[in-house]
Design a protein around this motif. Structure first.
Motif, PDB file in Angstrom:
ATOM      1  N   MET A  29     -48.937  67.900  53.505  1.00 64.01           N
ATOM      2  CA  MET A  29     -48.826  66.603  54.156  1.00 64.01           C
ATOM      3  C   MET A  29     -48.828  65.488  53.108  1.00 64.01           C
ATOM      4  N   SER A  30     -47.944  64.533  53.319  1.00 59.70           N
ATOM      5  CA  SER A  30     -47.822  63.428  52.381  1.00 59.70           C
ATOM      6  C   SER A  30     -49.094  62.599  52.345  1.00 59.70           C
ATOM      7  N   LEU A  31     -49.494  62.186  51.144  1.00 58.12           N
ATOM      8  CA  LEU A  31     -50.681  61.351  50.952  1.00 58.12           C
ATOM      9  C   LEU A  31     -50.268  59.940  50.566  1.00 58.12           C
ATOM     10  N   SER A  32     -51.133  58.996  50.890  1.00 61.12           N
ATOM     11  CA  SER A  32     -50.935  57.605  50.492  1.00 61.12           C
ATOM     12  C   SER A  32     -51.961  57.247  49.436  1.00 61.12           C
ATOM     13  N   PRO A  33     -51.624  56.361  48.504  1.00 68.36           N
ATOM     14  CA  PRO A  33     -52.593  55.973  47.471  1.00 68.36           C
ATOM     15  C   PRO A  33     -53.781  55.231  48.089  1.00 68.36           C
ATOM     16  N   GLU A  34     -54.912  55.302  47.416  1.00 71.67           N
ATOM     17  CA  GLU A  34     -56.116  54.623  47.888  1.00 71.67           C
ATOM     18  C   GLU A  34     -55.881  53.112  47.948  1.00 71.67           C
ATOM     19  N   ALA A  35     -56.369  52.510  48.994  1.00 71.07           N
ATOM     20  CA  ALA A  35     -56.190  51.070  49.188  1.00 71.07           C
ATOM     21  C   ALA A  35     -56.784  50.292  48.015  1.00 71.07           C
ATOM     22  N   GLY A  36     -56.015  49.337  47.507  1.00 76.56           N
ATOM     23  CA  GLY A  36     -56.496  48.476  46.430  1.00 76.56           C
ATOM     24  C   GLY A  36     -56.390  49.076  45.050  1.00 76.56           C
ATOM     25  N   CYS A  37     -55.947  50.323  44.945  1.00 85.45           N
ATOM     26  CA  CYS A  37     -55.838  50.947  43.621  1.00 85.45           C
ATOM     27  C   CYS A  37     -54.717  50.288  42.825  1.00 85.45           C
ATOM     28  N   VAL A  38     -54.992  49.962  41.588  1.00 91.96           N
ATOM     29  CA  VAL A  38     -54.010  49.361  40.690  1.00 91.96           C
ATOM     30  C   VAL A  38     -53.580  50.408  39.675  1.00 91.96           C
ATOM     31  N   SER A  39     -52.307  50.663  39.605  1.00 92.00           N
ATOM     32  CA  SER A  39     -51.793  51.714  38.723  1.00 92.00           C
ATOM     33  C   SER A  39     -51.999  51.350  37.255  1.00 92.00           C
ATOM     34  N   SER A  40     -52.335  52.377  36.461  1.00 90.59           N
ATOM     35  CA  SER A  40     -52.470  52.196  35.015  1.00 90.59           C
ATOM     36  C   SER A  40     -51.255  52.734  34.260  1.00 90.59           C
ATOM     37  N   LEU A  41     -50.238  53.189  35.006  1.00 89.94           N
ATOM     38  CA  LEU A  41     -49.038  53.705  34.353  1.00 89.94           C
ATOM     39  C   LEU A  41     -48.256  52.567  33.701  1.00 89.94           C
ATOM     40  N   THR A  42     -47.910  52.748  32.452  1.00 91.68           N
ATOM     41  CA  THR A  42     -47.143  51.722  31.725  1.00 91.68           C
ATOM     42  C   THR A  42     -45.805  52.254  31.206  1.00 91.68           C
ATOM     43  N   PHE A  43     -45.552  53.551  31.382  1.00 87.69           N
ATOM     44  CA  PHE A  43     -44.335  54.171  30.869  1.00 87.69           C
ATOM     45  C   PHE A  43     -43.781  55.102  31.932  1.00 87.69           C
ATOM     46  N   PRO A  44     -42.438  55.155  32.107  1.00 90.88           N
ATOM     47  CA  PRO A  44     -41.400  54.301  31.493  1.00 90.88           C
ATOM     48  C   PRO A  44     -41.120  53.071  32.342  1.00 90.88           C
ATOM     49  N   TYR A  45     -40.175  52.274  31.895  1.00 91.98           N
ATOM     50  CA  TYR A  45     -39.685  51.085  32.601  1.00 91.98           C
ATOM     51  C   TYR A  45     -40.814  50.110  32.934  1.00 91.98           C
ATOM     52  N   GLY A  46     -41.814  50.036  32.067  1.00 91.93           N
ATOM     53  CA  GLY A  46     -42.913  49.109  32.283  1.00 91.93           C
ATOM     54  C   GLY A  46     -43.974  49.616  33.232  1.00 91.93           C
ATOM     55  N   GLY A  47     -43.813  50.854  33.711  1.00 97.70           N
ATOM     56  CA  GLY A  47     -44.821  51.432  34.598  1.00 97.70           C
ATOM     57  C   GLY A  47     -44.454  51.339  36.065  1.00 97.70           C
ATOM     58  N   GLY A  48     -45.131  52.168  36.864  1.00 96.29           N
ATOM     59  CA  GLY A  48     -44.864  52.223  38.296  1.00 96.29           C
ATOM     60  C   GLY A  48     -46.076  51.808  39.108  1.00 96.29           C
ATOM     61  N   GLY A  49     -45.878  51.667  40.407  1.00 97.97           N
ATOM     62  CA  GLY A  49     -46.946  51.244  41.304  1.00 97.97           C
ATOM     63  C   GLY A  49     -47.933  52.359  41.607  1.00 97.97           C
ATOM     64  N   ALA A  50     -48.888  52.032  42.477  1.00102.50           N
ATOM     65  CA  ALA A  50     -49.964  52.962  42.804  1.00102.50           C
ATOM     66  C   ALA A  50     -49.443  54.266  43.386  1.00102.50           C
TER      67      ALA A  50
END
Length: 773
Positions: free
Chosen positions: A368-389
């Motif tokens: 089953m598909s999961l959703s990211p935790e509410a309010g979580c801020v992504s720490s991904l910075t690579f590639p393309y400047g990083g992605g969302g939560a």
């Protein structure tokens, strides 16, 4: 046994004119021939043209693509992702402001005078898919107006004709082995059969080569190539047949976006060498950026005399298949499964077409598909400047399972065609009149299917389920082309004047296999295209002046019909008016030419999107379409000098000044992207006794990438070799050659795209050993 060999008027005035510098066997010295030698300066015609010579071929290793051979000719710029040309994704050709790259096909390519079918990345085939480097005889470039008989409906800015070697008269076995930097190696063999029937000769060759990418050594390029050619010289007819098969797997190089990435690390294109288990990061895994192609091509040709008329006719067949790969960092949700999990994750389920319901990034143990935790801020910075939560595993429970796709764009193409040319020469008074005419017909069908495969386990690697969970679309593009031309050339003794006209009738369709309501069709006929020219010798020995005018045309490409919402009423064929004016000087030991050209390119077709997408638009969801948007005005000069300084030393110099600017509303006067104003080449070649050596340096001026300017660069190529005749019993010749490309290890940007560029190849060394038995 003496070989019957005739130098027909047709060979000179049609076969050579459409691009082949010579037509019949010239490789074996024992074959008598009156064919004039090919020089780098060009033939005596009313338009600019140049051809490669032996020294230009020596500057490239046998591992390199045949495209690299023409890079020293005036007006021409070839950029490839590595020295070996083992990545079609990063390859570009530029001539007088016209381009062949990922989004533009404005230069014609022919193989032994036969159209290559188009040069685009998405299912096209450049000359390196048809010809092995060792089987290349020469390349002729008609930079602008070109010959009226040129077979291409995308030659707005000139034509490159790649010609294959002809069989020799003696039975021989040629064996060649090459090793080089970055794991490069190649084995090549060619059997020359000698006379297999009266006045009939053939050769057959096979080769296998591979190399790694030069950045991190993870990407691979593998290529197998087989070819054969047979020529039969009959009393009143010459018959030629050629066949080639090419099987290639290339892991790509990627463009970088802006100068800051290049300055930060000029040896990395932002693709990764290790699998991390994080789909958003692994979309940049180099082994998942791949081009796979199989290319099969054959033709049968006859040259004959029918009374007072010389006739050439051929029939050809071409088949191309393969795919392009990417790794989208999600699974596409295309089936509403309710609370029953996601059928896209289950092997054996394949959805055909349909709408996109969403994307699946992480799932639980039940699928089953999961959703990211509410309010979580992504720490991904690579590639393309990083992605969302939604992309960041840190925003999900520890037991969340990442999922991702392996996206295939599958290509398949079949072409069959015929070419007929005729030349009739008569005398009116004491003046010669030559009438030429001909036609080209081609039936072409390209198929394209996009399939999405599930990565079996995104935490482990990029191995994928070979049964797709979704086939996004499946469609075919039939194209029918008819070109016919006529030209009259009158020799007034003081000058030769030619006037001609040709026309294209091109019908393009799209047939959607899932939804016939999306079918499209467009007629892409040209107007009558006029051409004219004059060549006149001057009183000074060896000097002639020439001038030419031609209306060129490029049909609407089938890629324009790919978008389901395409508004074809807003798209017309592209056109260009080309003018060449020049002077040539040719005496023993010295050939020189100077050309001024002016080009007006109108109805430029380009894709315009009203939406911005960060990173790659894997689903092609951004709205937009193709429109005619202004054009390009180009003018400049091209100069070339080929001078034999001494019996041992040759000097070649070329210079190009090109001023290419957009005429689009709001962009008037802006430099055309990827086109330098200045290019220059200086090449020295030494041959004495058994030894040969050469050093060539090319300067490329500043180029625009739209949002930034790419610095000028200079690259030098060096070779050193020795040839031993009959060194031991049973071996006719041994040749050893060391080639070093980018001798000074210049760091530069090569192919240019809007807002981006590919990093140029570093110093690369290759050692070749060749023996003839």
């Amino acid at each position: 046994m003496k070989v019957t060999y005739k130098r027909s008027l047709l060979a000179l005035s049609v076969l050579s004119a459409i691009g082949a510098p010579v037509t019949f066997a010239e490789e074996a010295a024992s074959v008598p021939s009156e064919i004039e030698e090919v020089t780098v300066i060009g033939r005596s015609v009313s338009y600019a043209n140049n051809a490669t010579d032996d020294s230009m071929l020596k500057q490239q290793a046998s591992l390199t693509s045949v495209l690299a051979a023409v890079d020293n000719l005036p007006g021409v710029l070839i950029n490839e992702g590595d020295t070996f040309g083992s990545d079609d994704w990063s390859t570009s050709i530029s001539i007088r402001g016209f381009q062949v790259d990922l989004s533009q096909q404005q230069i014609g390519i022919t193989v032994d005078g036969i159209a290559n079918g188009n040069s685009n990345y998405g299912g096209g085939a450049k000359a390196n898919r048809y010809i092995d480097t060792e089987n290349l005889r020469a390349v002729e470039v008609s930079q602008g107006t070109a010959d009226i008989a040129s077979r291409s409906n995308e030659a707005l800015g000139g034509t490159l004709n790649f010609t294959t070697i002809n069989p020799g008269v003696d039975e021989q076995l040629v064996v060649s082995g090459t090793t080089g930097d970055f794991g490069a190696q190649k084995m090549y063999m060619r059997l020359e059969t000698g006379e297999i029937a009266p006045n009939t000769y053939a050769w057959m060759s096979l080769s296998s080569q591979n190399n790694n990418d030069w950045m991190d050594g993870v990407g691979e390029a593998n290529r197998d190539h087989y070819a054969a050619k047979i020529v039969s010289y009959l009393d009143d007819m010459d018959i030629t047949a050629y066949m080639s098969y090419d099987d290639t797997h290339e892991d790509n190089y990627q463009r970088i976006y802006g100068l800051s990435q290049f300055e930060q690390n000029p040896e990395w294109d932002q693709l990764t060498s290790d699998w991390t288990g994080i789909p958003y990061v692994d979309q940049s895994y180099r082994r998942g950026w791949s081009t796979l192609r199989e290319n099969w091509f054959a033709y049968l040709e006859a040259n004959m005399t029918l009374g007072a008329v010389e006739v050439k006719a051929n029939a050809y067949y071409h088949e191309n298949s393969g795919r392009g790969d990417w790794i989208p960092p999600y699974i596409v949700d295309v089936t509403n499964d309710g609370t029953n999990g996601h059928s896209e994750l289950v092997h054996g389920n394949t959805a055909l077409g349909g709408a996109v319901l969403g994307q699946i990034f992480f799932v639980d143990a039940n699928g089953m598909s999961l959703s990211p935790e509410a309010g979580c801020v992504s720490s991904l910075t690579f590639p393309y400047g990083g992605g969302g939560a939604q992309y960041d595993p840190a925003c999900y429970p520890d037991n969340a399972i990442p999922v991702s796709s392996y996206r295939h764009t599958n290509y398949k193409k079949q072409r069959a065609g015929i070419n007929v040319d005729a030349v009739w020469t008569t005398t009116i008074g004491d003046m010669e009149n030559t009438v030429r005419g001909g036609l080209w017909y081609e039936d072409y069908n390209r198929e394209e299917t996009r399939s999405w495969q599930k990565i079996i386990d995104s935490t482990v690697g990029y191995e994928f389920d070979h049964v797709p969970y979704w086939i996004q679309y499946s469609r075919e593009f039939p194209v029918e082309t008819l070109m016919f031309y006529v030209e009259d050339e009158f020799d007034f003794n003081v000058a030769k004047v030619r006037v001609g006209a040709k026309q294209f009738n091109v019908d393009v369709e799209k047939k959607d296999r899932f939804d016939s309501s999306k079918n499209l069709a467009v007629s892409s006929d040209s107007d009558v295209l006029l051409s004219a020219g004059v060549v006149a010798p001057l009183p000074v020995e060896g000097v002639e002046v020439f001038a030419g005018y031609a209306e060129n045309y490029a049909a609407i490409k089938d890629v324009v019909l790919e978008r389901d919402d395409a508004d074809l009423s807003k798209v017309e064929p592209e056109t260009a008016e080309n003018i060449d004016v020049g002077i040539r000087y040719s005496i023993p030991g010295l050939n020189a030419s100077l050309t001024y050209y002016s080009i007006s390119f109108e109805n430029r077709i380009r894709f315009v999107s009203s939406e911005d997408v960060t990173g790659i638009d894997f689903l092609e969801s951004a709205a937009g379409g193709y429109i005619n948007d202004g054009g390009i005005e180009s003018d400049g000069i091209e100069m070339a000098v080929d001078y034999q300084v001494t019996d041992s030393l040759g000097l070649y110099v070329s210079y190009t000044y090109n001023n290419s600017e957009y005429t689009d509303e709001g962009s008037e006067g802006v430099q055309v992207i990827g086109t330098p104003e200045d290019m220059a080449v200086v090449s020295l070649d030494y041959q004495r006794g058994i030894y040969s050596a050469g050093l060539s340096t090319k300067y490329v001026g500043e180029r625009s990438a739209g949002s930034f300017t790419v610095d000028a660069y200079s690259v030098s190529d060096f070779y050193l070799g020795a040839t031993l005749e009959k060194p031991v019993s049973g071996i006719e010749q041994i040749d050893v050659r060391l080639t070093i490309n980018n001798l000074m290890d210049e760091s530069y940007l090569g192919t240019i795209a809007t807002g981006a560029a590919w990093i140029g190849a570093p110093r690369t060394t290759a050692l070749n050993f060749k023996a003839i038995f």
